[in-house]
Design a protein around this motif. Structure first.
Motif, PDB file in Angstrom:
ATOM      1  N   ALA A  80      -0.649  -0.335  12.136  1.00 17.46           N
ATOM      2  CA  ALA A  80      -1.321   0.511  13.117  1.00 17.46           C
ATOM      3  C   ALA A  80      -2.142  -0.285  14.129  1.00 17.46           C
ATOM      4  N   THR A  81      -2.301  -1.588  13.903  1.00 20.14           N
ATOM      5  CA  THR A  81      -3.084  -2.414  14.818  1.00 20.14           C
ATOM      6  C   THR A  81      -2.338  -2.575  16.136  1.00 20.14           C
ATOM      7  N   SER A  82      -3.044  -2.383  17.239  1.00 23.13           N
ATOM      8  CA  SER A  82      -2.397  -2.485  18.549  1.00 23.13           C
ATOM      9  C   SER A  82      -1.944  -3.906  18.849  1.00 23.13           C
ATOM     10  N   LYS A  83      -0.916  -4.024  19.680  1.00 21.80           N
ATOM     11  CA  LYS A  83      -0.426  -5.327  20.101  1.00 21.80           C
ATOM     12  C   LYS A  83      -1.506  -6.075  20.872  1.00 21.80           C
ATOM     13  N   LYS A  84      -1.468  -7.393  20.770  1.00 22.32           N
ATOM     14  CA  LYS A  84      -2.425  -8.278  21.449  1.00 22.32           C
ATOM     15  C   LYS A  84      -3.852  -8.063  20.942  1.00 22.32           C
ATOM     16  N   HIS A  85      -3.960  -7.669  19.670  1.00 23.69           N
ATOM     17  CA  HIS A  85      -5.289  -7.394  19.146  1.00 23.69           C
ATOM     18  C   HIS A  85      -5.458  -7.893  17.707  1.00 23.69           C
ATOM     19  N   THR A  86      -4.809  -8.966  17.374  1.00 21.01           N
ATOM     20  CA  THR A  86      -5.027  -9.536  16.056  1.00 21.01           C
ATOM     21  C   THR A  86      -4.940 -11.048  16.154  1.00 21.01           C
ATOM     22  N   ARG A  87      -5.564 -11.719  15.204  1.00 18.91           N
ATOM     23  CA  ARG A  87      -5.622 -13.179  15.168  1.00 18.91           C
ATOM     24  C   ARG A  87      -6.085 -13.584  13.774  1.00 18.91           C
ATOM     25  N   PRO A  88      -5.837 -14.825  13.364  1.00 12.91           N
ATOM     26  CA  PRO A  88      -6.185 -15.240  11.996  1.00 12.91           C
ATOM     27  C   PRO A  88      -7.672 -15.170  11.677  1.00 12.91           C
ATOM     28  N   THR A  89      -8.525 -15.222  12.699  1.00 13.05           N
ATOM     29  CA  THR A  89      -9.966 -15.237  12.452  1.00 13.05           C
ATOM     30  C   THR A  89     -10.606 -13.846  12.512  1.00 13.05           C
ATOM     31  N   TYR A  90      -9.832 -12.816  12.805  1.00  8.52           N
ATOM     32  CA  TYR A  90     -10.348 -11.447  12.951  1.00  8.52           C
ATOM     33  C   TYR A  90     -10.979 -11.006  11.625  1.00  8.52           C
ATOM     34  N   ARG A  91     -12.244 -10.553  11.700  1.00 12.20           N
ATOM     35  CA  ARG A  91     -12.962 -10.099  10.505  1.00 12.20           C
ATOM     36  C   ARG A  91     -13.172  -8.585  10.595  1.00 12.20           C
ATOM     37  N   ASN A  92     -12.293  -7.841   9.942  1.00 16.05           N
ATOM     38  CA  ASN A  92     -12.521  -6.407   9.823  1.00 16.05           C
ATOM     39  C   ASN A  92     -13.472  -6.176   8.652  1.00 16.05           C
ATOM     40  N   PHE A  93     -14.090  -5.014   8.589  1.00 15.42           N
ATOM     41  CA  PHE A  93     -15.044  -4.773   7.504  1.00 15.42           C
ATOM     42  C   PHE A  93     -15.177  -3.285   7.237  1.00 15.42           C
ATOM     43  N   PHE A  94     -15.215  -2.948   5.948  1.00 13.48           N
ATOM     44  CA  PHE A  94     -15.377  -1.559   5.535  1.00 13.48           C
ATOM     45  C   PHE A  94     -16.158  -1.498   4.234  1.00 13.48           C
ATOM     46  N   HIS A  95     -16.744  -0.330   3.987  1.00 12.85           N
ATOM     47  CA  HIS A  95     -17.368  -0.091   2.692  1.00 12.85           C
ATOM     48  C   HIS A  95     -16.278  -0.076   1.618  1.00 12.85           C
ATOM     49  N   PRO A  96     -16.601  -0.480   0.389  1.00 11.70           N
ATOM     50  CA  PRO A  96     -15.560  -0.690  -0.639  1.00 11.70           C
ATOM     51  C   PRO A  96     -14.860   0.564  -1.137  1.00 11.70           C
ATOM     52  N   ASN A  97     -15.371   1.753  -0.791  1.00 11.18           N
ATOM     53  CA  ASN A  97     -14.724   2.989  -1.242  1.00 11.18           C
ATOM     54  C   ASN A  97     -13.745   3.564  -0.231  1.00 11.18           C
ATOM     55  N   LEU A  98     -13.636   2.961   0.967  1.00 12.41           N
ATOM     56  CA  LEU A  98     -12.822   3.559   2.034  1.00 12.41           C
ATOM     57  C   LEU A  98     -11.372   3.106   1.949  1.00 12.41           C
ATOM     58  N   ARG A  99     -10.458   4.018   2.253  1.00  9.12           N
ATOM     59  CA  ARG A  99      -9.040   3.677   2.110  1.00  9.12           C
ATOM     60  C   ARG A  99      -8.122   4.420   3.071  1.00  9.12           C
ATOM     61  N   TRP A 100      -8.710   5.035   4.128  1.00  9.10           N
ATOM     62  CA  TRP A 100      -7.848   5.760   5.072  1.00  9.10           C
ATOM     63  C   TRP A 100      -7.150   4.807   6.036  1.00  9.10           C
ATOM     64  N   GLN A 101      -7.599   3.558   6.123  1.00  7.43           N
ATOM     65  CA  GLN A 101      -6.865   2.540   6.880  1.00  7.43           C
ATOM     66  C   GLN A 101      -5.689   2.024   6.045  1.00  7.43           C
ATOM     67  N   PHE A 102      -4.801   1.260   6.672  1.00 10.50           N
ATOM     68  CA  PHE A 102      -3.657   0.687   5.951  1.00 10.50           C
ATOM     69  C   PHE A 102      -4.125  -0.554   5.190  1.00 10.50           C
ATOM     70  N   THR A 103      -4.863  -0.308   4.105  1.00  6.48           N
ATOM     71  CA  THR A 103      -5.468  -1.389   3.322  1.00  6.48           C
ATOM     72  C   THR A 103      -4.649  -1.692   2.084  1.00  6.48           C
ATOM     73  N   GLY A 104      -4.378  -2.988   1.866  1.00  6.02           N
ATOM     74  CA  GLY A 104      -3.634  -3.421   0.685  1.00  6.02           C
ATOM     75  C   GLY A 104      -4.275  -4.661   0.095  1.00  6.02           C
ATOM     76  N   LEU A 105      -3.496  -5.399  -0.695  1.00  5.50           N
ATOM     77  CA  LEU A 105      -4.071  -6.604  -1.292  1.00  5.50           C
ATOM     78  C   LEU A 105      -3.021  -7.675  -1.531  1.00  5.50           C
ATOM     79  N   ARG A 106      -3.535  -8.899  -1.531  1.00  6.04           N
ATOM     80  CA  ARG A 106      -2.784 -10.100  -1.857  1.00  6.04           C
ATOM     81  C   ARG A 106      -3.549 -10.804  -2.973  1.00  6.04           C
ATOM     82  N   LEU A 107      -2.854 -11.255  -3.989  1.00  3.01           N
ATOM     83  CA  LEU A 107      -3.526 -11.875  -5.138  1.00  3.01           C
ATOM     84  C   LEU A 107      -3.727 -13.370  -4.960  1.00  3.01           C
ATOM     85  N   ALA A 108      -4.745 -13.859  -5.651  1.00  2.00           N
ATOM     86  CA  ALA A 108      -5.026 -15.297  -5.684  1.00  2.00           C
ATOM     87  C   ALA A 108      -5.362 -15.691  -7.111  1.00  2.00           C
ATOM     88  N   LYS A 109      -5.349 -17.022  -7.335  1.00  7.95           N
ATOM     89  CA  LYS A 109      -5.742 -17.523  -8.663  1.00  7.95           C
ATOM     90  C   LYS A 109      -6.227 -18.954  -8.527  1.00  7.95           C
TER      91      LYS A 109
END
Length: 386
Positions: free
Chosen positions: A357-386
């Protein structure tokens, strides 16, 4: 830095796209506000327009004629510097101004900005226009996700568009990317547009880690559900467990179990879940619990930023384990624009990447989005680490 001519084209293209997003809506859809975090489409269209009027036209056009004196009260979001505003939860109660009037407002402001920037302007004013453009692009993403929430909570689960693919599949095999221990530089390099919360390129020390080259999928998360992950308190933060228990959370947002088979609401209506597509619409609490269940963890925002060059990203906003905090030497801008990011640096988690849903020409590796931990109406997912 963008030349004035190209910047004006960027502005006009952005203004048009907001209205394209709203084109499939019925008039009644423009006013609905099911929850406080979702704003009516009409409000987004007006607020992004007010931003240009308030910060550019009022201040830089001699004898500027305000479109409507009430609109600053109606369409101000959270700028205390500007003055009083409609309470956020009341945005859906405004049957007036009408949708027609809001579109007239947009046309008026777009024409005024176009006229101003048809001649060369000082760089500081160009920079302000660029901020306004990217502000509207942020709201284009909110428009799309708020529209999905509005229609996805309509009992009829109506179709918005069959052209948007909510759940594109990552076709590569899952693997682990190893990153060596060391000192790394993170943050924006000041070339090209960024927000102030990305500035302050600085060094961080990272222990050796591994990060998945692939997002967690729907099928993988269903395994967590089937293993009673939502019933195991030991997998959750205390606050997350309270959230799950109080709200009776049993699955990600928009999921419905019909005849013992999982479906989800999409822009194209109700569909059977694609097991191979990346998981979406989960809270940080759910991301953390899933990682605990797997015996793994979420990456920090800095681990994500250093490793992002080795995997595809941009389908989901990815929850990280990082609190939203200022970078070293962070300075808020003077005046109302200083309220843009800094005042929210408390009780929120950083997300990285971008989404479908992010518009074109509006993202980059350093972009810091932020939300409260209970919110999920955005297209939020996860990637695992170890």
């Amino acid at each position: 830095m963008i030349a004035t001519g190209s910047l004006l084209e960027f502005f006009l293209e952005t203004r048009e796209h907001s209205e394209t997003i709203c084109a499939p809506l019925e008039t009644e859809d423009y006013v609905v506000q099911p929850v406080v975090d979702v704003s009516p489409p009409k409000w987004h269209l007006g607020h992004t327009t007010w931003f240009f009027e308030e910060f550019i036209l009022k201040m830089h056009v001699e004898n500027y004629q305000i479109f409507d004196a009430d609109f600053s009260f109606v369409f101000n979001s959270y700028y205390e510097t500007i003055g009083k505003r409609v309470v956020r939860s009341d945005r859906g109660n405004m049957s007036r101004p009408s949708v027609k009037k809001v579109y007239e407002y947009r046309k008026y402001i777009t024409a005024a900005v176009k006229k101003l920037f048809e001649v060369e302007q000082p760089q500081a004013l160009n920079d302000l226009l660029e901020i306004g453009i990217h502000h509207e692009k942020q709201h284009q993403e909110l428009l799309l996700t708020d529209i999905k929430y509005i229609l996805g909570n309509n009992p009829l689960l109506p179709t918005y568009s069959k052209r948007i693919l909510d759940h594109p599949v990552e076709n590569h095999q899952q693997d682990w990317i190893s990153v060596e221990e060391g000192v790394y530089e993170v943050g924006h390099n000041s070339k090209g547009f960024c927000y102030d919360n990305e500035l302050g390129k600085h060094k961080v020390y990272l222990n050796a880690y591994e990060i998945s080259n692939k997002l967690v999928t729907n099928g993988e998360f269903i395994a967590f559900i089937d293993a009673n992950g939502y019933e195991r308190f030991d997998l959750w933060h205390a606050e997350g467990w309270d959230w799950v228990s109080l709200n009776k959370i049993k699955s990600p947002l928009y999921w419905h179990k019909i005849d013992n088979e999982w479906h989800y609401y999409t822009y194209a209506g109700l569909k059977k879940i694609d097991m191979n597509a990346p998981l979406a619409h989960i809270a940080y609490f759910e991301a953390f619990a899933y990682a605990q269940w797997k015996g793994l963890r979420l990456p920090t925002e800095f681990e994500w930023e250093i490793a992002q060059q080795y995997f595809p990203w941009g389908k989901r906003w990815e929850w990280t384990e990082s609190a939203y905090l200022p970078y070293p030497n962070y300075q808020k801008a003077d005046g109302a624009l200083g309220e843009y990011n800094g005042k929210f640096m408390v009780n929120q988690k950083v997300l990285r990447g971008g989404s479908i849903a992010t518009s074109k020409k509006h993202t980059r590796p350093t972009y810091r989005n932020f939300f409260h931990p209970n919110l999920r109406w955005q297209f939020t997912g996860l990637r695992l680490a170890k």
